[in-house]
Design a protein around this motif. Sequence first.
Motif, PDB file in Angstrom:
ATOM      1  N   UNK A 234       1.344  -0.851   0.116  1.00 28.02           N
ATOM      2  CA  UNK A 234      -0.016  -0.011   0.515  1.00 28.02           C
ATOM      3  C   UNK A 234       0.565   1.674  -0.316  1.00 28.02           C
ATOM      4  N   UNK A 235       2.297   1.081   0.411  1.00 29.34           N
ATOM      5  CA  UNK A 235       3.376   2.068   0.044  1.00 29.34           C
ATOM      6  C   UNK A 235       2.914   2.732  -0.506  1.00 29.34           C
ATOM      7  N   UNK A 236       3.077   2.586  -2.171  1.00 35.38           N
ATOM      8  CA  UNK A 236       3.152   2.387  -3.113  1.00 35.38           C
ATOM      9  C   UNK A 236       1.756   3.405  -3.646  1.00 35.38           C
ATOM     10  N   UNK A 237       0.635   3.729  -2.761  1.00 35.87           N
ATOM     11  CA  UNK A 237      -0.252   4.455  -3.015  1.00 35.87           C
ATOM     12  C   UNK A 237       0.403   6.438  -2.718  1.00 35.87           C
ATOM     13  N   UNK A 238       0.420   6.180  -1.536  1.00 41.78           N
ATOM     14  CA  UNK A 238       1.607   7.023  -1.187  1.00 41.78           C
ATOM     15  C   UNK A 238       3.080   7.540  -1.659  1.00 41.78           C
ATOM     16  N   UNK A 239       3.290   6.161  -2.524  1.00 44.69           N
ATOM     17  CA  UNK A 239       4.397   7.431  -3.659  1.00 44.69           C
ATOM     18  C   UNK A 239       3.963   8.062  -5.035  1.00 44.69           C
ATOM     19  N   UNK A 240       2.329   6.902  -4.833  1.00 45.68           N
ATOM     20  CA  UNK A 240       1.399   8.099  -5.853  1.00 45.68           C
ATOM     21  C   UNK A 240       1.360   9.429  -5.566  1.00 45.68           C
ATOM     22  N   UNK A 241       0.555   9.039  -4.812  1.00 47.81           N
ATOM     23  CA  UNK A 241       0.538  10.598  -4.160  1.00 47.81           C
ATOM     24  C   UNK A 241       1.517  11.793  -3.814  1.00 47.81           C
ATOM     25  N   UNK A 242       2.701  10.807  -3.252  1.00 49.20           N
ATOM     26  CA  UNK A 242       3.935  12.698  -3.297  1.00 49.20           C
ATOM     27  C   UNK A 242       4.594  12.446  -4.605  1.00 49.20           C
ATOM     28  N   UNK A 243       4.957  11.411  -5.351  1.00 53.08           N
ATOM     29  CA  UNK A 243       4.850  12.104  -7.140  1.00 53.08           C
ATOM     30  C   UNK A 243       4.043  13.171  -7.404  1.00 53.08           C
ATOM     31  N   UNK A 244       2.776  13.138  -7.431  1.00 57.41           N
ATOM     32  CA  UNK A 244       1.648  13.951  -7.851  1.00 57.41           C
ATOM     33  C   UNK A 244       1.953  15.429  -7.397  1.00 57.41           C
ATOM     34  N   UNK A 245       2.703  15.651  -5.989  1.00 59.87           N
ATOM     35  CA  UNK A 245       2.339  17.182  -5.451  1.00 59.87           C
ATOM     36  C   UNK A 245       4.493  17.672  -6.045  1.00 59.87           C
ATOM     37  N   UNK A 246       5.468  16.876  -5.968  1.00 60.48           N
ATOM     38  CA  UNK A 246       6.248  17.318  -7.357  1.00 60.48           C
ATOM     39  C   UNK A 246       6.206  16.746  -8.666  1.00 60.48           C
ATOM     40  N   UNK A 247       5.271  16.161  -9.420  1.00 58.39           N
ATOM     41  CA  UNK A 247       4.976  16.305 -10.030  1.00 58.39           C
ATOM     42  C   UNK A 247       4.292  17.454 -11.587  1.00 58.39           C
ATOM     43  N   UNK A 248       3.191  17.688 -10.476  1.00 58.67           N
ATOM     44  CA  UNK A 248       2.048  18.436 -10.869  1.00 58.67           C
ATOM     45  C   UNK A 248       2.392  19.726  -9.843  1.00 58.67           C
ATOM     46  N   UNK A 249       2.784  18.946  -8.304  1.00 59.35           N
ATOM     47  CA  UNK A 249       2.642  20.714  -7.878  1.00 59.35           C
ATOM     48  C   UNK A 249       4.237  22.097  -7.673  1.00 59.35           C
ATOM     49  N   UNK A 250       4.685  21.675  -8.446  1.00 61.11           N
ATOM     50  CA  UNK A 250       6.121  21.773  -8.628  1.00 61.11           C
ATOM     51  C   UNK A 250       7.511  21.621  -7.208  1.00 61.11           C
ATOM     52  N   UNK A 251       6.979  20.904  -6.616  1.00 62.06           N
ATOM     53  CA  UNK A 251       7.364  20.989  -5.492  1.00 62.06           C
ATOM     54  C   UNK A 251       8.402  20.089  -5.648  1.00 62.06           C
ATOM     55  N   UNK A 252       9.779  20.522  -4.637  1.00 64.03           N
ATOM     56  CA  UNK A 252      10.502  19.786  -3.764  1.00 64.03           C
ATOM     57  C   UNK A 252      10.611  18.678  -3.509  1.00 64.03           C
ATOM     58  N   UNK A 253      12.233  17.355  -3.297  1.00 65.24           N
ATOM     59  CA  UNK A 253      12.122  16.654  -2.474  1.00 65.24           C
ATOM     60  C   UNK A 253      12.396  17.603  -0.859  1.00 65.24           C
ATOM     61  N   UNK A 254      12.184  16.646  -0.474  1.00 66.08           N
ATOM     62  CA  UNK A 254      11.979  17.608   1.243  1.00 66.08           C
ATOM     63  C   UNK A 254      11.260  18.310   1.563  1.00 66.08           C
ATOM     64  N   UNK A 255      10.063  18.989   0.830  1.00 62.26           N
ATOM     65  CA  UNK A 255       9.350  19.903   1.319  1.00 62.26           C
ATOM     66  C   UNK A 255       8.363  19.209   1.754  1.00 62.26           C
ATOM     67  N   UNK A 256       8.770  18.349   3.346  1.00 62.32           N
ATOM     68  CA  UNK A 256       7.345  16.938   3.594  1.00 62.32           C
ATOM     69  C   UNK A 256       5.840  18.001   3.718  1.00 62.32           C
ATOM     70  N   UNK A 257       6.271  19.185   4.628  1.00 60.50           N
ATOM     71  CA  UNK A 257       5.050  19.844   5.082  1.00 60.50           C
ATOM     72  C   UNK A 257       3.919  20.077   3.212  1.00 60.50           C
ATOM     73  N   UNK A 258       4.530  20.675   2.556  1.00 59.36           N
ATOM     74  CA  UNK A 258       3.996  21.114   1.538  1.00 59.36           C
ATOM     75  C   UNK A 258       3.494  20.371   0.601  1.00 59.36           C
TER      76      UNK A 258
END
Length: 762
Positions: A234-258
Motif C-alpha cells: 500500500x506504500x505505493x499509493x502514498x508514493x503516487x500521492x507524493x509524486x503527484x505533488x512533485x510532478x504537478x505541484x512543482x514541489x521539491x524533495x524534502x518539502x514534506x509539509x507542503x
Amino acid sequence: MSRYIATRAIRGANALVTEAEWMLRKALAEKGPDTPVAFPNTAYYLPLILGMTGRQVETIGQLEPVLQHARTLLHPVPAEKNWTPYLGETLDSGMATLLAAEAIEAIRFAYGLQPEPVSGFHRAGGTAFTSPENGAGGKSTDGHLNGPIDDIQLRSWGIQLVDGRMPGFAAIVGAAKSNEVAVKIVRELQRRNILCFLSGNVNGRSIIQQLVEEGVELGYDTYTVPFGTDTLSAIYALGFATRSALTFGGMKGGMARDILLYNKERVFAFVLALGEVDDLKYAAAAGAINFGFPVIADTIIPEILPTGVTTYEHVVSVPFNEIEGADDLERAERLVQKCIEVRGVKVRLADVPVPVAYGSAFEGEVVRKADMRIEFGGKYSRCFEYLHMAELDDVTDGKVEIVGPGFESVSPQGHMDMGIVIKAAGRAMQKDFEPVLERQIHHFINGASGIQHIGQRDIAWIRISNSAADKGFNLEHFGKILHARFHADFGAIVDKVQVTIYTEPDKIQAWLSKARGAYDFRNKRLADLVDGAVDEFYSCTLCQSFAPNHVCIVSPERLGLCGAYNWLDCKASYSINPTGPNQPIKLGAALDPVKGYWTGLNDYAKSGSHGAVQTVAMYSIMENPMTACGCFESIVMLIPEVNGVMVVSREDTSMTPAGMTFSTLAGMAGGGLQTPGVMGVGKFYLISPKFISADGGFKRVVWMSSTLKETMADELKAVAIREGDPDLIDKIADERHVTTVEQLLAWLEEHNHPALVMDPIF
Ligand code: SF4
Ligand code: ZN
C-alpha cells in the motif's frame, strides 16, 4: 484521540521499523552498501522518502540514514495507565511506518521480490490483467502484480486528475466479505472514475485474488492497480500521492509539509480497510492520515474525530453487516458512498440510461473477438460518425431514431455497416465546434462497459460484447449515451441533441458522402487557420491546480502540450465556461514575429504565471520557451554537439542520446519553469510550420523516438516535403540505431542530415 488506535499504531510502527532495520542489515551483509535500489520507471528515486526527507536514495547503503530518521519518529507504546494519548505521536509513528515500508519494498526490489509474482492465482475467464498490446496496460502481464505506478502513467492520468474527470484514488487494503462485494465496491468506484489501488490481505485472502477470481480486468486502463497482496505494498499509493505533488505541484524533495498539505487539499484520496485491522494496518493508516487521507474501515474500530489533519473525520468505522441495505450489494454501495462523504470527494456523474455500467473507467476496456457480439467498422464493415449543427427548430431533443435493421439477425461475432448522425443545436453553438463535439463521441461511447470504440469520422470502429448485448444493449443506446453526455458535458453550448443511427445501406451511402464533404470542409478550415489569421490566442490554466505557475498558450498552429486542447477546443471551452481555464489573449503589437513575441502575450504570461515567467517566445526553444506542467506528449531537447534537437515520446522508455530516459528528462522539462533548450510539447506541434521556426524549424530534428515516426508517418512525410527535403525523416536517427551522442554524430554524417550545415543553433 483513541488510546487504542495510538497503542496499536505505535506498536505496529515499532515492529515495522525494527523489521526494516533487520532487513537492511541482512541486505548490507549479503549485497553490500553499493547495490542499487530503485523502483522501475520513475525519476523520483524512492518517492515517499524523497518527498519526506529530500534524500535521493539509489543504493542499499543510503537507506541507513532513512531508517535512523524513522527510528527517531517512534514513541514508546502508551502505558496502561496515566498516559494522555496524543495525535502527534500517532502521526509520527505513521510517518515512520511509511519510511520503513518504502525501504523494505526497495530492498525487496533488490532481491527480485517486487513486484510480486501472481503465480498461484486462480483466474476465471482467461487473462484478467490488461495487456500492453491493448493499450497502456501495466506490467502485470509478465506474471507479476503491478508494483509501483510508472511516472508515465501518473502523468497521463494527470490531465484527468486536473480537469476533474478523475476525482482521486481509493487505497483499498484487505479483503471484502465476499467476492461479490469486492466486485461491487470496485465497480462503484470505477463508475465514479476513482482510481482503485489494491493491496493487502486478511488471513491470506486479498481483494486482488477476489477480483481476479471474478474475472475483473485489472490494470491501468480500467483504473484498478493491483499493488501486492501484503499491507506493505500500500506504500505505493502514498508514493503516487507524493509524486503527484512533485510532478504537478512543482514541489521539491524534502518539502514534506507542503507535499502533505497539497495532498490534503488537492488529491481526493482515502483508505478503505476491508476486514480485520492489525497493528501494521493501524500504523499504515496513521501514515495515510498525515497526507490528509481519512481511513474508513468496514469493521468495528474506534473512530478519530476531526482535528484538522484531514478535512473531516480521520478514522471512521462502518461495520459492514450493520450498514442498512437489502443485501450485501446494497451495503457495498453504501460503503462506497460513505467513503466519498468522509473524504469530501467531488464526483461528477452523468446519468446515462443504458443497461450496462457506465463511467470513464470503462473507456479503456477491450472487447476481444471471442467476447464480441457484433462489430461496426474495422476490417469487414464501415462505420462513420458525423455531428453537425442545426437550427433549434430542426432538432427534437432526445429523439433517437434507428433507420434500418437492428443487429438481432446478424450472426454472433458478425458485423454490419452503421452511421451515427448527430444534430446539435444551441444558441451558443458555432460551426467551428462541430469537430470539437464530434471528437467526444469516442469517449462517450467508450464509457459504456462492454462497448469498445476506436477511431473517428469514417474510420470509426465499434464493438459490442456478448455480455452487453445479453444485458439488452442495442443500437438505440448509442443515441441515449450521446444525448445524455452532450447535455451533461456541453450543456452550455448545446441545447438540443438528436441522434439518428443508420444501418440501411442506401441511407448510409447518402449520409457518408455528406459527412465526407463536411470532413473536407473542416480540413480546409484548419489548414487556413494559421497564427497570422487570428488576433487572439488562448490560455489554458487547467493544470494550475497541479502546477500552480504553468500556463499553456494555445495558438492555431501550436496546441497545448498535453495534445488534448487545440485552439478550437479552447475557443469552445471559453464559450462553455467564460470564466474557465481557457481565456482569449489579445495579441496586441507584434514585437518580433519570427521568435513570436507580442505585447499582449507577454503581459498575459506575467500575470498568468504569477510572475514566474516574464516573456514568452511562441516559436523558439532557445529563448524564453513556453513552460511545461508535466502532461506533455513529447519532450524536445537541444543536443548541442550536433546543432539540433531530439524529440522523445512519452511512450519511449529507451535511452536517448542525451544520456537520459523520458522519465528523467520529464523532471527537467516540467515544473512550470523556463528551461532554454528543453520543452514539453504536444506531438502535433511537431508537424506545424511554426515548430521551433525561430530556431530553424523541423530540420533541426536529428533524433526522434521510432513510435512517433511510425504513428505519424504520413504527417511527417508531408512535413519533409514542405521543408524541401523529402527524405528528411530517414535522415533522423531513432533509438533503434542510436543511443549516444557519438553514434548520433556518426549517423547524421553518414545520412547527410541538414542540421550539420545549418547556422549554429546558439
Ligand atoms: Fe494542461 Fe496545457 Fe493541456 Fe491545458 S493545454 S490541460 S494547461 S497541458
Ligand atoms: Zn498539465
